[in-house]
Design an enzyme around this catalytic site. Structure first.
Site, mmCIF file in Angstrom:
data_model
loop_
_atom_site.group_PDB
_atom_site.id
_atom_site.type_symbol
_atom_site.label_atom_id
_atom_site.label_comp_id
_atom_site.label_asym_id
_atom_site.label_seq_id
_atom_site.Cartn_x
_atom_site.Cartn_y
_atom_site.Cartn_z
ATOM 1 N N HIS A 135 35.127 30.502 31.028
ATOM 2 C CA HIS A 135 36.221 31.054 31.547
ATOM 3 C C HIS A 135 37.191 29.906 31.625
ATOM 4 O O HIS A 135 37.345 29.104 32.721
ATOM 5 C CB HIS A 135 35.950 31.553 33.154
ATOM 6 C CG HIS A 135 37.207 32.292 33.595
ATOM 7 N ND1 HIS A 135 37.011 33.540 34.190
ATOM 8 C CD2 HIS A 135 38.355 32.173 33.697
ATOM 9 C CE1 HIS A 135 38.023 33.973 34.718
ATOM 10 N NE2 HIS A 135 39.097 33.163 34.229
ATOM 11 N N HIS A 152 41.747 28.885 31.056
ATOM 12 C CA HIS A 152 43.140 29.117 30.423
ATOM 13 C C HIS A 152 43.481 27.937 29.890
ATOM 14 O O HIS A 152 44.075 27.012 30.433
ATOM 15 C CB HIS A 152 43.743 29.365 31.715
ATOM 16 C CG HIS A 152 43.236 30.601 32.358
ATOM 17 N ND1 HIS A 152 43.643 31.991 32.240
ATOM 18 C CD2 HIS A 152 42.291 30.661 33.367
ATOM 19 C CE1 HIS A 152 43.004 32.559 32.954
ATOM 20 N NE2 HIS A 152 41.951 31.867 33.934
ATOM 21 N N ASN A 164 45.101 35.692 28.982
ATOM 22 C CA ASN A 164 46.470 35.875 29.670
ATOM 23 C C ASN A 164 47.580 34.896 29.296
ATOM 24 O O ASN A 164 48.157 34.223 30.375
ATOM 25 C CB ASN A 164 46.436 36.140 31.253
ATOM 26 C CG ASN A 164 45.683 34.927 31.868
ATOM 27 O OD1 ASN A 164 44.973 33.909 31.121
ATOM 28 N ND2 ASN A 164 45.826 34.478 33.211
ATOM 29 N N HIS A 182 38.091 40.339 36.446
ATOM 30 C CA HIS A 182 38.609 39.708 37.954
ATOM 31 C C HIS A 182 38.747 40.846 38.741
ATOM 32 O O HIS A 182 39.606 41.764 38.804
ATOM 33 C CB HIS A 182 40.120 39.268 37.124
ATOM 34 C CG HIS A 182 40.966 38.477 38.439
ATOM 35 N ND1 HIS A 182 41.177 37.266 38.227
ATOM 36 C CD2 HIS A 182 41.214 39.108 39.456
ATOM 37 C CE1 HIS A 182 41.851 36.700 39.457
ATOM 38 N NE2 HIS A 182 41.718 38.094 40.231
ATOM 39 N N HIS A 216 34.389 34.799 38.516
ATOM 40 C CA HIS A 216 34.632 33.962 39.609
ATOM 41 C C HIS A 216 34.246 34.668 41.066
ATOM 42 O O HIS A 216 35.597 34.794 41.996
ATOM 43 C CB HIS A 216 36.041 33.491 39.490
ATOM 44 C CG HIS A 216 37.361 34.418 39.060
ATOM 45 N ND1 HIS A 216 37.464 35.582 39.637
ATOM 46 C CD2 HIS A 216 38.131 34.332 38.185
ATOM 47 C CE1 HIS A 216 38.522 36.208 38.902
ATOM 48 N NE2 HIS A 216 38.895 35.260 38.217
ATOM 49 N N ASP A 265 37.080 28.481 35.532
ATOM 50 C CA ASP A 265 38.293 29.028 35.631
ATOM 51 C C ASP A 265 39.646 28.147 35.605
ATOM 52 O O ASP A 265 40.550 28.107 36.511
ATOM 53 C CB ASP A 265 38.388 30.010 36.913
ATOM 54 C CG ASP A 265 39.758 30.729 36.812
ATOM 55 O OD1 ASP A 265 40.435 30.794 35.759
ATOM 56 O OD2 ASP A 265 39.856 31.407 38.070
ATOM 57 N N HIS A 324 48.310 24.111 36.367
ATOM 58 C CA HIS A 324 49.827 24.165 36.427
ATOM 59 C C HIS A 324 50.340 22.608 36.762
ATOM 60 O O HIS A 324 49.700 21.831 37.030
ATOM 61 C CB HIS A 324 50.068 24.983 37.661
ATOM 62 C CG HIS A 324 49.654 26.283 37.729
ATOM 63 N ND1 HIS A 324 50.237 27.462 36.612
ATOM 64 C CD2 HIS A 324 48.570 27.244 38.231
ATOM 65 C CE1 HIS A 324 49.538 28.513 37.076
ATOM 66 N NE2 HIS A 324 48.402 28.537 37.684
HETATM 67 O O1 DOR Z 1 44.353 31.464 40.156
HETATM 68 C C1 DOR Z 1 44.251 31.979 39.045
HETATM 69 N N1 DOR Z 1 44.710 31.493 37.986
HETATM 70 N N2 DOR Z 1 43.601 33.168 38.703
HETATM 71 C C2 DOR Z 1 43.738 33.955 37.738
HETATM 72 O O2 DOR Z 1 43.119 34.908 37.762
HETATM 73 C C3 DOR Z 1 44.593 33.422 36.642
HETATM 74 C C4 DOR Z 1 44.756 32.134 36.566
HETATM 75 C C5 DOR Z 1 46.045 31.619 35.677
HETATM 76 O O3 DOR Z 1 45.852 31.834 34.651
HETATM 77 O O4 DOR Z 1 46.753 30.879 36.190
HETATM 78 ZN ZN ZN Z 2 40.640 35.418 37.097
#
Ligand code: DOR
Ligand code: ZN
Length: 420
Positions: A55, A57, A89, A174, A219, A282, A286
Site C-alpha cells: 500500500h 502512493h 488514486n 478503505h 489500514h 500507506d 505531501h
Molecule cells: O491519508 C490518506 N492519504 N489516506 C488515503 O486514503 C489517501 C492518502 C493519499 O493519497 O494522500
Molecule cells: Zn486508504
C-alpha cells in the site's frame, strides 16, 4: 553451479547458519559455499527477506512534486522494501487499461525495485480491461472519501464488488465513516472519522460483498475494526506507533486518513498483532508547503515506506514482537495474498534481502530518501538496513545505490490469460 551472488553465514529463521546461493534473481541452493561473482558475508547482520509494501502512493505524473517513482522506490529500498504496490488514486485516477499501461511504463522508467500497480475502482472504471492489462489488485476501493479518492455509495459498491468477484479479483478496501463539522485539530479529525465508524464501515462492506469474495481491509486502525473484519487485514506503522496525543493539536503532519487515534486505542491495536495479516505503510507523501496550510485545508497522508521495517525491527529489538512475525507480515503474507513469488531462504524463492545491523538508531528525516523531506516518526528508534539485494543484485549499500532493478509484477488475471 554458476552463481551470481552468495550470501555467506546467514542465520536462517530456524537458527541454522548457511550460505544462500543466488542466480538469475532466484535462490538456487541453501547450504554449502560455492564460487560466485559476488560474495557478501552476513556475519553480524540479521538477514530478512525483502519486504512487499502492498500500500503505497508513489505519486508521479502531475503530482511529482510530492514524490516520483525514482525517489519513492529509493526510499523503499533504503528501508528494506523491495516490492511496492501502487494505489490508483493518482491524478487522473487509474480507471482504464491505457492509463494502467502508462502508469506501468512510468514506473518501469523510474523505479529502482520491484513494483505492481492496482486498478482504480470507480463507477465507470474498465475493471476487466485493467485486469487483462496486468492490474495487481482492485482498489484501494474508497468506501469513504479521502485524499484523491471519492467515497462510493453502498449500491455502487455492491455492484463493483460483484464485478470484481466475477473477475476473480482481490478488492482492497478503505473503510471509514465520515461525519460532523470540518476538523480543526487532530482530535476533531479522530472524531469525524471515528474508530467506531471504521468498524461499522467494515461491517457494512462485509454486508455488501459476496460472501466468498476475496477482500483485503487496508489500514485498520482499531482493535474493534480488526475483529470485525473478514478476509485479510492490514495495519500501518503510524497507527501502531503514533497517537494524536504525541503531536500539537493542530499539527498537520499527523493528519492522515484513517486518523491517528488516542493512546489507549493505539495500544489496543497492538493487542491484535497476531490477527493482523500485513503491515503496509500507506506511504502518502505531501510537500512541506501543502502541510503548512491551515489544518482544515491541509491534505491527509504521511510518508512511511522507508521507516516501516526499521520501526518494526526496533520493536523486535525491544522484545515487543518476534522476528518471524515481522517476516510474515512484511514479506510472506503480502506475497501470498498478491500471488507473487515470496522472497526467502528456500530454493526457488525470490532473491530479495535486506541486512540489518545490530545498532538501533533514531529516525532523522534529513537522512531519508523520500522527496517530501519530513517524517512524523522523527526521533523514533529504528534499525535501518545497510545492504539491500533486489533480484539478486546489490541495490543499496549504506546510502549508495547500485543498478536499478525495476521488475514489474503483474496480477494473476494477466498471468492466467492465454499466451502470456
Ligand atoms: O491519508 C490518506 N492519504 N489516506 C488515503 O486514503 C489517501 C492518502 C493519499 O493519497 O494522500
Ligand atoms: Zn486508504
Amino acid at each position: 553451479m554458476n552463481a551470481d551472488l552468495v550470501l555467506r553465514n546467514v542465520t536462517l529463521p530456524t537458527g541454522r547458519r548457511a550460505d544462500i546461493v543466488v542466480a538469475d534473481g532466484i535462490v538456487r541452493h541453501v547450504g554449502a559455499p560455492v564460487r560466485a561473482g559476488e560474495t557478501i558475508d552476513c556475519t553480524g547482520y540479521t538477514c530478512l527477506p525483502g519486504a512487499v509494501d502492498m500500500h503505497v502512493h508513489m505519486r508521479g505524473g502531475v503530482q511529482a512534486e510530492k514524490e516520483d517513482w525514482r525517489t519513492g522506490t529509493m526510499s523503499a529500498v533504503a528501508g528494506g522494501v523491495t516490492v511496492v504496490v501502487d494505489q490508483p488514486n493518482t491524478v487522473p485516477p487509474i480507471t482504464t487499461p491505457e492509463l494502467l499501461r502508462a502508469r506501468i511504463r512510468e514506473a518501469g522508467e523510474g523505479a529502482v525495485c520491484g513494483f505492481a500497480v492496482n486498478a482504480g475502482v470507480t463507477v465507470d472504471a474498465d475493471l476487466a480491461g485493467m485486469r487483462d492489462a496486468g492490474a495487481m489488485a482492485f482498489g484501494e476501493t474508497f468506501a469513504a472519501p479521502s485524499s484523491y479518492g471519492e467515497g462510493l455509495d453502498p449500491e455502487v459498491l455492491r455492484e463493483l464488488f460483484y464485478r470484481i468477484h466475477a473477475l476473480g479479483g482481490l478488492a482492497t478496501v478503505h473503510a471509514e465513516e465520515v461525519s460532523g463539522p470540518v476538523p480543526a485539530t487532530l482530535a476533531d479529525h479522530d472524531r469525524a472519522r471515528s474508530g467506531a465508524g471504521e468498524a461499522r464501515a467494515v461491517q457494512a462492506v462485509l454486508a455488501l460483498a459476496p460472501a466468498e469474495m476475496r477482500l483485503h481491509f487496508c489500514h485498520l486502525s482499531t482493535a474493534a475494526s480488526v475483529r470485525a473484519a473478514r478476509g485479510t487485514v492490514e495495519a500501518t506503522p503510524h497507527h501502531l506507533f503514533l497517537s494524536h496525543e504525541m503531536f500539537d493539536p493542530d499539527d498537520t503532519r499527523a493528519r492522515v486518513n484513517p486518523p491517528l487515534r488516542d493512546e489507549e486505542t493505539r495500544r489496543g491495536l497492538w493487542s491484535c498483532w497476531d490477527r493482523i495479516d500485513v503491515i503496509a505503510s500507506d506511504h502518502a507523501p505531501h510537500t512541506v508547503p501543502e502541510k503548512a496550510l491551515p489544518f482544515d485545508a491541509a491534505p491527509s497522508g504521511i510518508p512511511g515506506v522507508e521507516t516501516m521495517v526499521p520501526l518494526l525491527m526496533a520493536a523486535h529489538r525491544r522484545g515487543q514482537i518476534t522476528l518471524s512475525s515481522v517476516i510474515e507480515k512484511t514479506a510472506w503474507r503480502p506475497a501470498a495474498i498478491l500471488g507473487i513469488l515470496r522472497a526467502g531462504f528456500e530454493p526457488g524463492d525470490r532473491a530479495d534481502f535486506a541486512l540489518y545491523p545490530d545498532e538501533v538508531t533514531r529516525i532523522d528525516p534529513s537522512s531519508l530518501h523520500a522527496k517530501c523531506g519530513w517524517s512524523p516518526f522523527e526521533g523514533f528508534d529504528a534499525v535501518f538496513p545497510e545492504v539491500v539485494i533486489v533480484h539478486g543484485e546489490r541495490a543499496y549499500t549504506c546510502g549508495e545505490y547500485g543498478e536499478a532493478c525495476p521488475a514489474w509484477y503483474p496480477g494473476q488475471g494477466f498471468l492466467s490469460q492465454d499466451n502470456k
